[in-house]
Design a protein around this motif. Structure first.
Motif, PDB file in Angstrom:
ATOM      1  N   GLY A   1      -6.583  13.354  -2.301  1.00 21.91           N
ATOM      2  CA  GLY A   1      -7.862  13.195  -3.002  1.00 21.91           C
ATOM      3  C   GLY A   1      -9.081  13.376  -2.106  1.00 21.91           C
ATOM      4  O   GLY A   1     -10.214  13.184  -2.560  1.00 21.91           O
ATOM      5  N   ASP A   2      -8.885  13.734  -0.855  1.00 24.02           N
ATOM      6  CA  ASP A   2     -10.019  13.777   0.079  1.00 24.02           C
ATOM      7  C   ASP A   2     -10.944  14.960  -0.189  1.00 24.02           C
ATOM      8  O   ASP A   2     -10.489  16.082  -0.429  1.00 24.02           O
ATOM      9  CB  ASP A   2      -9.514  13.875   1.523  1.00 24.02           C
ATOM     10  N   ASP A   3     -12.231  14.706  -0.071  1.00 18.68           N
ATOM     11  CA  ASP A   3     -13.232  15.768  -0.154  1.00 18.68           C
ATOM     12  C   ASP A   3     -13.248  16.527   1.177  1.00 18.68           C
ATOM     13  O   ASP A   3     -13.149  15.927   2.252  1.00 18.68           O
ATOM     14  CB  ASP A   3     -14.611  15.145  -0.427  1.00 18.68           C
ATOM     15  N   SER A   4     -13.424  17.839   1.084  1.00 18.82           N
ATOM     16  CA  SER A   4     -13.265  18.663   2.296  1.00 18.82           C
ATOM     17  C   SER A   4     -14.470  18.592   3.237  1.00 18.82           C
ATOM     18  O   SER A   4     -14.425  19.147   4.339  1.00 18.82           O
ATOM     19  CB  SER A   4     -12.974  20.109   1.916  1.00 18.82           C
ATOM     20  N   ILE A   5     -15.540  17.949   2.811  1.00 18.67           N
ATOM     21  CA  ILE A   5     -16.659  17.699   3.738  1.00 18.67           C
ATOM     22  C   ILE A   5     -16.718  16.211   4.097  1.00 18.67           C
ATOM     23  O   ILE A   5     -16.827  15.844   5.262  1.00 18.67           O
ATOM     24  CB  ILE A   5     -17.992  18.175   3.132  1.00 18.67           C
ATOM     25  N   ASP A   6     -16.611  15.354   3.087  1.00 23.23           N
ATOM     26  CA  ASP A   6     -16.767  13.906   3.341  1.00 23.23           C
ATOM     27  C   ASP A   6     -15.735  13.384   4.343  1.00 23.23           C
ATOM     28  O   ASP A   6     -16.070  12.607   5.237  1.00 23.23           O
ATOM     29  CB  ASP A   6     -16.588  13.104   2.043  1.00 23.23           C
ATOM     30  N   GLN A   7     -14.463  13.788   4.184  1.00 21.92           N
ATOM     31  CA  GLN A   7     -13.410  13.212   5.044  1.00 21.92           C
ATOM     32  C   GLN A   7     -13.594  13.624   6.516  1.00 21.92           C
ATOM     33  O   GLN A   7     -13.629  12.762   7.395  1.00 21.92           O
ATOM     34  CB  GLN A   7     -12.030  13.587   4.482  1.00 21.92           C
ATOM     35  N   PRO A   8     -13.758  14.932   6.799  1.00 25.85           N
ATOM     36  CA  PRO A   8     -13.973  15.271   8.212  1.00 25.85           C
ATOM     37  C   PRO A   8     -15.272  14.692   8.780  1.00 25.85           C
ATOM     38  O   PRO A   8     -15.316  14.286   9.947  1.00 25.85           O
ATOM     39  CB  PRO A   8     -13.985  16.805   8.237  1.00 25.85           C
TER      40      PRO A   8
ATOM     41  N   ARG B   1       0.834  -1.198   0.000  1.00 27.38           N
ATOM     42  CA  ARG B   1       0.000   0.000   0.000  1.00 27.38           C
ATOM     43  C   ARG B   1       0.879   1.262   0.000  1.00 27.38           C
ATOM     44  O   ARG B   1       1.871   1.346   0.719  1.00 27.38           O
ATOM     45  CB  ARG B   1      -0.850  -0.023   1.280  1.00 27.38           C
ATOM     46  N   GLU B   2       0.468   2.240  -0.840  1.00 31.48           N
ATOM     47  CA  GLU B   2       1.243   3.494  -0.862  1.00 31.48           C
ATOM     48  C   GLU B   2       0.851   4.352   0.346  1.00 31.48           C
ATOM     49  O   GLU B   2      -0.343   4.452   0.669  1.00 31.48           O
ATOM     50  CB  GLU B   2       0.924   4.234  -2.157  1.00 31.48           C
ATOM     51  N   LYS B   3       1.831   4.957   0.993  1.00 30.86           N
ATOM     52  CA  LYS B   3       1.509   5.807   2.143  1.00 30.86           C
ATOM     53  C   LYS B   3       0.796   7.075   1.695  1.00 30.86           C
ATOM     54  O   LYS B   3       1.129   7.632   0.642  1.00 30.86           O
ATOM     55  CB  LYS B   3       2.794   6.233   2.846  1.00 30.86           C
ATOM     56  N   THR B   4      -0.152   7.546   2.503  1.00 30.97           N
ATOM     57  CA  THR B   4      -0.777   8.843   2.216  1.00 30.97           C
ATOM     58  C   THR B   4       0.252   9.943   2.517  1.00 30.97           C
ATOM     59  O   THR B   4       1.268   9.699   3.181  1.00 30.97           O
ATOM     60  CB  THR B   4      -2.012   9.075   3.107  1.00 30.97           C
ATOM     61  N   THR B   5      -0.069  11.146   2.044  1.00 29.91           N
ATOM     62  CA  THR B   5       0.902  12.243   2.261  1.00 29.91           C
ATOM     63  C   THR B   5       1.085  12.540   3.754  1.00 29.91           C
ATOM     64  O   THR B   5       2.196  12.797   4.212  1.00 29.91           O
ATOM     65  CB  THR B   5       0.448  13.527   1.535  1.00 29.91           C
ATOM     66  N   TRP B   6      -0.007  12.491   4.530  1.00 31.28           N
ATOM     67  CA  TRP B   6       0.127  12.787   5.964  1.00 31.28           C
ATOM     68  C   TRP B   6       0.877  11.676   6.695  1.00 31.28           C
ATOM     69  O   TRP B   6       1.586  11.921   7.668  1.00 31.28           O
ATOM     70  CB  TRP B   6      -1.244  13.049   6.606  1.00 31.28           C
ATOM     71  N   GLU B   7       0.712  10.464   6.191  1.00 30.62           N
ATOM     72  CA  GLU B   7       1.455   9.344   6.786  1.00 30.62           C
ATOM     73  C   GLU B   7       2.958   9.541   6.515  1.00 30.62           C
ATOM     74  O   GLU B   7       3.791   9.392   7.412  1.00 30.62           O
ATOM     75  CB  GLU B   7       0.949   8.062   6.130  1.00 30.62           C
ATOM     76  N   GLN B   8       3.273   9.900   5.260  1.00 29.34           N
ATOM     77  CA  GLN B   8       4.689  10.190   4.933  1.00 29.34           C
ATOM     78  C   GLN B   8       5.209  11.310   5.822  1.00 29.34           C
ATOM     79  O   GLN B   8       6.298  11.232   6.377  1.00 29.34           O
ATOM     80  CB  GLN B   8       4.816  10.672   3.483  1.00 29.34           C
TER      81      GLN B   8
END
Ligand SMILES: C[S@@+](CC[C@H](N)C(=O)[O-])C[C@H]1O[C@@H](n2cnc3c(N)ncnc32)[C@H](O)[C@@H]1O
Length: 257
Positions: free
Chosen positions: A124-131, A2-9
């Motif tokens: 790629g996260d949506d600014s409403i869906d993710q939170p 699995r590729e790490k997300t940017t925040w994980e990196q």
């Protein structure tokens, strides 16, 4: 793999120096404040979403609470586990994306502090869906009546900080309230593109309500300056205190979670 997300990196790389950030220096007084807001009974259970190196989790465990720390970054969690061993306290550590976890409704309280996941968007996260997913997952893990404390980026300050030029050049999007930048997590490492989402109080009330946790208070909540007082429009963070309900929510559909 699995590729790490940017925040994980970002946080995997930042983990070795995270605890040297000045804003991490107020843990004991922050936990004093949390205990007043969370209305806990001795031995109650707390979930710490985006727990980082575990500073609040460990201090709560030291005071006798049953704590679960959840975080995306394996390196942050490794430091948290080592710190808990050194402090001789038990904490359950879970590695998960806060937008994807599912735990039974067993916790008496939740904390999500210093943007522990909430407001840290993947590319790629949506600014409403993710939170909203983070809030719904947190809410589902709580018993009715449980209190929660989140500290989140202050949308008013972000709006006051940026100019039309910044919008035109893509540093800030007032539609999504997302600030985009590249940030080296550690000197010598290549910069990582990051997206940070700020929130205004009206939408916080709506989002928390949609997740079945009506807001009780919104206060100034910048690390090192937590207080039960009016918002300062220019301060970095806002504190949300909310309570999990098992009543049908007034909007948008009146359905239970
Ligand atoms: C600024 S630190 C805050 C840590 C801690 N709450 C504190 O107050 O010191 C943000 C933490 O959130 C974690 N994080 C970021 N995005 C996340 C996600 N989607 N799910 C879970 N944890 C996440 C990071 O790995 C990092 O440990």
């Amino acid at each position: 793999m699995r590729e790490k997300t940017t925040w994980e990196q970002f946080f995997d790389a930042h983990a070795p120096i995270y605890d040297s950030n000045v804003f991490t220096g107020n843990t004991v007084s922050e936990v004093d404040f949390l205990l007043e807001e969370l209305e806990l009974q001795p031995g109650d259970s707390v979930i710490d979403v985006g727990c980082g190196t575990g500073r609040h989790s460990i201090e709560l465990a030291r005071r006798g609470y049953a704590v679960t720390g959840l975080d995306l970054s394996a390196e942050m969690l490794a430091r948290a586990a080592a710190a808990a061993r050194a402090a001789e306290v038990e904490v359950e550590w879970i590695r998960s994306d806060a937008a994807q976890f599912a735990l039974p409704a067993k916790y008496d309280a939740a904390i999500c502090l210093c943007e522990g996941a909430f407001g840290l968007l993947g590319q790629g996260d949506d600014s409403i869906d993710q939170p909203l997913a983070i809030l719904c997952n947190t809410s589902r893990s709580l018993k009715p009546g449980a209190r929660v404390v989140f500290t989140v980026l202050n949308g008013a300050a972000m709006l006051r900080k940026y100019q039309n030029k910044d919008v035109a050049e893509g540093r800030f999007d007032p539609i999504t309230m997302v600030e985009s930048s590249e940030y080296p997590p550690q000197e010598g490492l290549p910069p990582i593109p990051i997206r940070e989402r700020a929130f205004v109080p009206t939408e916080l009330r709506l989002l928390f309500c949609l997740a079945g946790m009506p807001v009780v208070h919104i206060w100034g909540g910048t690390a090192g300056n937590w207080r039960r007082d009016l918002l300062d429009l220019d301060e970095m963070e806002v504190m949300v205190v909310a309570r999990k309900t098992d009543e049908p929510m007034p909007w948008p559909t009146g359905q239970r979670l």
